[in-house]
Design an enzyme around this catalytic site. Structure first.
Site, PDB file in Angstrom:
ATOM      1  N   VAL A 139       0.607  -1.185   0.028  1.00 20.74           N
ATOM      2  CA  VAL A 139      -0.192  -0.057  -0.031  1.00 20.74           C
ATOM      3  C   VAL A 139       0.829   1.026   0.022  1.00 20.74           C
ATOM      4  O   VAL A 139       0.629   2.373  -0.821  1.00 20.74           O
ATOM      5  CB  VAL A 139      -1.093  -0.035   1.116  1.00 20.74           C
ATOM      6  CG1 VAL A 139      -0.301   0.099   2.385  1.00 20.74           C
ATOM      7  CG2 VAL A 139      -1.906   1.031   0.991  1.00 20.74           C
ATOM      8  N   CYS A 180      19.253  -4.940   1.762  1.00 15.78           N
ATOM      9  CA  CYS A 180      18.481  -4.784   0.688  1.00 15.78           C
ATOM     10  C   CYS A 180      18.393  -3.360   0.356  1.00 15.78           C
ATOM     11  O   CYS A 180      18.707  -2.837  -0.838  1.00 15.78           O
ATOM     12  CB  CYS A 180      17.210  -5.275   0.941  1.00 15.78           C
ATOM     13  SG  CYS A 180      16.210  -5.419  -0.568  1.00 15.78           S
ATOM     14  N   CYS A 186      11.398 -11.110   4.185  1.00 15.40           N
ATOM     15  CA  CYS A 186      10.420 -11.082   2.917  1.00 15.40           C
ATOM     16  C   CYS A 186      10.839 -12.524   2.115  1.00 15.40           C
ATOM     17  O   CYS A 186       9.840 -13.210   1.713  1.00 15.40           O
ATOM     18  CB  CYS A 186      10.564  -9.954   2.031  1.00 15.40           C
ATOM     19  SG  CYS A 186      12.420  -9.789   1.230  1.00 15.40           S
TER      20      CYS A 186
END
Length: 403
Positions: free
Chosen positions: A48, A137, A233
């Site tokens: 989102v 990351c 993730c």
């Protein structure tokens, strides 16, 4: 706050007023600080936050190009709610870009992500460290490689959905905490360099998460109630030890659990099962609570002791980054600059000072600090302006308070 509604019974989404939407657009325009019509690349993860960034910038009149990175491809992540950068999330990003009306590209970065993040993650555990893959990351794939792509696309800036503020002060950019401190992500972005910060934009800095969901719903975006990314993730099951065992099976070698006074209390099945500060799962009983104090990967030993042995007097930094007024972090350390040091994302910053000890940059705490583990990050803030990020580094080693 305005009335709350539920979309797909997942996350609460507030209704927002027209004036709130206009304010969100103006806030995004102010965060970008470029003439309307300038090209801006929006990094779209499928969540989102990044989707709202792309939509707000398009609504603000910028030439927005959406870019999504495919970082891994686990079958379990395809439909998992709360994953990131794979499967369903890439699909969501593509659909959102189509609905917003902007061009969208998906870049295959699996190989780079494995080399820079996943392999480093596994190797850190073999060394007895506690890594933070989200920082790696951001530091490598997203804020180094993706920025190069954004420049190749002719963009004057790249925008992300991180909750952090960029402030232009003179001819330099400062990194500051977001207005919503409960969502602030500055700890995970300490390694952002000055050059990167000059190019990056963070349009959500002045918004709280419920407002972002409300904006998404008002714009008709289907991801308005989508859950946030959870855990690591690339470990959609949450079982990171299974991943480490597969990538680095040598970590699954038995060894001893030793009290810091030298007593051998038991054995373990692999050093990668343990992290500094761990209490549960030790499977030893001596009549007092014991915690993992240190890991010795070469000897395959897990050293345990009382909680007070976890108190850290100072730590040594490596792979440092500096955003302060001094020319370098070495110069700041030579001056014994006072700082607020944050050793974990879930802990508040603690008063400390920088010091140069044996030509190494160290953080010396005013009082003993808990939760300090090699491999973790230490983000530094300005004690005279606690919202300002000064930089930081990764924790190489620690010195305990005498027990």
């Amino acid at each position: 706050m305005a009335a709350m509604t539920l979309v797909e019974d997942i996350c609460p989404v507030p209704d927002i007023r027209r004036t709130d939407m206009d304010a969100a657009v103006e806030s995004a325009r102010a965060a970008v600080g470029l003439p309307v019509g300038a090209r801006v690349v929006a990094a779209m993860s499928g969540g989102v936050d990044s989707t709202v960034v792309a939509a707000l910038l398009h609504k603000a009149g910028y030439d927005v190009v959406g870019v999504t990175l495919q970082l891994y491809d686990h079958g379990a992540a395809l439909k998992k709610k709360g994953a990131c950068c794979a499967g369903q999330d890439i699909h969501d990003a593509r659909l959102a870009a189509e609905m917003i009306g902007i061009p969208h590209y998906v870049l295959d970065y699996e190989s780079r992500f494995k080399d820079a993040v996943i392999d480093q993650f596994a190797d850190s555990y073999l060394k007895g460290q506690t890594p933070v893959p989200c920082i790696r990351c951001n530091q490598t794939v997203k804020f180094r490689d993706l920025l190069d792509v954004a420049r190749d696309l002719g963009a004057e800036a790249m925008a992300t959905g991180h909750y952090v503020r960029r402030a232009a002060v003179g001819n330099r950019s400062q990194m500051r905490k977001a207005i919503d401190h409960s969502r602030d992500q500055s700890y995970f972005l300490f390694a952002t360099t000055q050059d990167q910060l000059d190019y990056l934009r963070f349009p959500l800095a002045d918004l709280e998460k419920p407002q972002v969901r409300g904006v998404a719903a008002e714009l008709g975006l289907k991801i308005a109630a989508k859950p946030d990314s959870q855990d690591i993730c690339f470990v959609p099951s949450g079982d990171y030890r299974t991943l480490i065992d597969r990538l680095r099976p040598q970590g699954r070698e038995a060894g001893e659990i030793v009290h810091m006074d030298g007593r051998v209390l038991g054995t373990h099945a692999g050093i990668t099962d343990y992290t500094i500060g761990q209490r549960r799962g030790l499977n030893v009983a001596v009549g007092e609570p014991l915690f993992v104090i240190k890991l010795d990967p070469e000897a395959r030993r897990v050293i345990v002791g009382p909680r007070e042995a976890l108190l850290t007097a100072r730590l040594t930094l490596e792979e440092t980054n500096w955003l302060g007024d001094e020319a370098t972090i070495m110069e700041a350390a030579q001056a014994n600059l006072p700082v607020l040091a944050r050793v974990r994302s879930t802990r508040p910053p603690s008063p400390a000072r920088l010091a140069l000890i044996d030509d190494q940059v160290c953080v010396v705490f005013d009082e003993g600090e808990e939760g300090v583990a090699p491999g973790q990050a230490c983000a530094l803030y300005d004690p005279t302006d606690p919202d300002r990020v000064l930089g930081g580094g990764f924790i190489r080693d620690t010195t305990a308070v005498a027990v």
